[in-house]
Write a protein that holds these residues in place. Structure first.
Motif, PDB file in Angstrom:
ATOM      1  N   MET A 124      -9.520  -6.670   0.813  1.00  0.00           N
ATOM      2  CA  MET A 124      -8.940  -6.784  -0.523  1.00  0.00           C
ATOM      3  C   MET A 124      -7.810  -7.821  -0.549  1.00  0.00           C
ATOM      4  SD  MET A 124     -10.674  -4.364  -2.030  1.00  0.00           S
ATOM      5  CE  MET A 124      -9.802  -4.101  -3.565  1.00  0.00           C
ATOM      6  N   THR A 146      -6.688   3.051   1.857  1.00  0.00           N
ATOM      7  CA  THR A 146      -6.216   1.831   2.496  1.00  0.00           C
ATOM      8  C   THR A 146      -6.015   2.146   3.968  1.00  0.00           C
ATOM      9  OG1 THR A 146      -5.126   1.046   0.490  1.00  0.00           O
ATOM     10  CG2 THR A 146      -4.390   0.087   2.570  1.00  0.00           C
ATOM     11  N   ARG A 172      -9.849  -1.573   2.751  1.00  0.00           N
ATOM     12  CA  ARG A 172     -10.124  -0.300   2.075  1.00  0.00           C
ATOM     13  C   ARG A 172     -11.393   0.314   2.654  1.00  0.00           C
ATOM     14  NH1 ARG A 172      -6.505   1.242  -2.213  1.00  0.00           N
ATOM     15  NH2 ARG A 172      -8.133   2.748  -2.481  1.00  0.00           N
ATOM     16  N   GLN A 180      -1.026 -10.000  -1.193  1.00  0.00           N
ATOM     17  CA  GLN A 180      -1.249  -8.913  -0.242  1.00  0.00           C
ATOM     18  C   GLN A 180      -2.731  -8.811   0.114  1.00  0.00           C
ATOM     19  OE1 GLN A 180       0.562  -5.537  -2.243  1.00  0.00           O
ATOM     20  NE2 GLN A 180       2.452  -5.916  -1.112  1.00  0.00           N
ATOM     21  N   GLU A 190     -10.993   5.987  -2.393  1.00  0.00           N
ATOM     22  CA  GLU A 190     -10.874   5.021  -1.308  1.00  0.00           C
ATOM     23  C   GLU A 190      -9.542   5.178  -0.588  1.00  0.00           C
ATOM     24  OE1 GLU A 190     -11.595   1.003  -2.486  1.00  0.00           O
ATOM     25  OE2 GLU A 190     -13.717   1.390  -2.857  1.00  0.00           O
ATOM     26  N   ASN A 210      -4.801  -8.501  -3.315  1.00  0.00           N
ATOM     27  CA  ASN A 210      -4.162  -8.122  -4.584  1.00  0.00           C
ATOM     28  C   ASN A 210      -5.072  -7.257  -5.452  1.00  0.00           C
ATOM     29  OD1 ASN A 210      -1.958  -9.706  -3.780  1.00  0.00           O
ATOM     30  ND2 ASN A 210      -2.728 -11.493  -4.870  1.00  0.00           N
ATOM     31  N   GLU A 211      -5.689  -6.245  -4.883  1.00  0.00           N
ATOM     32  CA  GLU A 211      -6.535  -5.270  -5.563  1.00  0.00           C
ATOM     33  C   GLU A 211      -7.915  -5.789  -5.977  1.00  0.00           C
ATOM     34  OE1 GLU A 211      -5.075  -2.112  -7.471  1.00  0.00           O
ATOM     35  OE2 GLU A 211      -3.067  -2.270  -6.671  1.00  0.00           O
ATOM     36  N   VAL A 212      -8.302  -6.964  -5.473  1.00  0.00           N
ATOM     37  CA  VAL A 212      -9.611  -7.530  -5.769  1.00  0.00           C
ATOM     38  C   VAL A 212     -10.387  -7.653  -4.460  1.00  0.00           C
ATOM     39  CG1 VAL A 212     -10.847  -9.563  -6.638  1.00  0.00           C
ATOM     40  CG2 VAL A 212      -8.736  -8.812  -7.751  1.00  0.00           C
ATOM     41  N   GLN A 213     -11.637  -7.173  -4.455  1.00  0.00           N
ATOM     42  CA  GLN A 213     -12.462  -7.284  -3.256  1.00  0.00           C
ATOM     43  C   GLN A 213     -12.823  -8.743  -3.002  1.00  0.00           C
ATOM     44  OE1 GLN A 213     -15.925  -4.620  -2.473  1.00  0.00           O
ATOM     45  NE2 GLN A 213     -17.100  -6.529  -2.482  1.00  0.00           N
TER      46      GLN A 213
END
Length: 125
Positions: free
Chosen positions: A62, A15, A100, A96, A13, A64-67
């Motif tokens: 996203m 960013t 992605r 954040q 993926e 914090n790294e979670v969809q």
């Protein structure tokens, strides 16, 4: 985005970085594509993605790294497709938010800004 042409995520993926920043209070970093919450509150984010019909487009918003939410366009014939989505998201200071591009998918943009990423504070907590 704001660039003329396409971006393809092949083996991992990507960013997305949006180079054409039309408004920014300093919370969005165009070099990394990451929005960092300056204050705790409720924010609204929306995005659009444009793609050529021969390729799929898969976008993920996203936090914090979670969809949080996603959109996916399957290949079709002889036309362009656009997918959009948006959502209110509670954020803490430093959280954040970013976009992605999924593996084996494609996104396209040109000077008409078909592919966008928008976020703003609705109200602080």
């Amino acid at each position: 985005m704001g660039n003329v042409g396409g971006i393809e995520a092949q083996s991992s993926e990507i960013t997305l970085t949006y180079k054409a920043v039309l408004s920014n209070t300093g919370s969005y970093d165009p070099a990394t594509g990451i929005f960092t919450a300056p204050v705790k509150g409720m924010y609204y984010f929306s995005f659009s993605g444009h793609n050529q019909s021969q390729k799929s487009m898969g976008l993920r918003l996203m936090k914090n790294e979670v969809q949080i939410i996603t959109v996916f366009n399957h290949p079709s014939t002889k036309h362009f497709d656009t997918g959009t989505n948006g959502m209110n998201i509670p954020l803490n200071v430093g959280d954040q938010v970013y976009m992605r591009l999924r593996v084996n998918t494609w996104i396209y943009d040109n000077l008409n800004y078909h592919s966008t990423f928008i976020g703003h504070l609705l109200f602080p907590f």
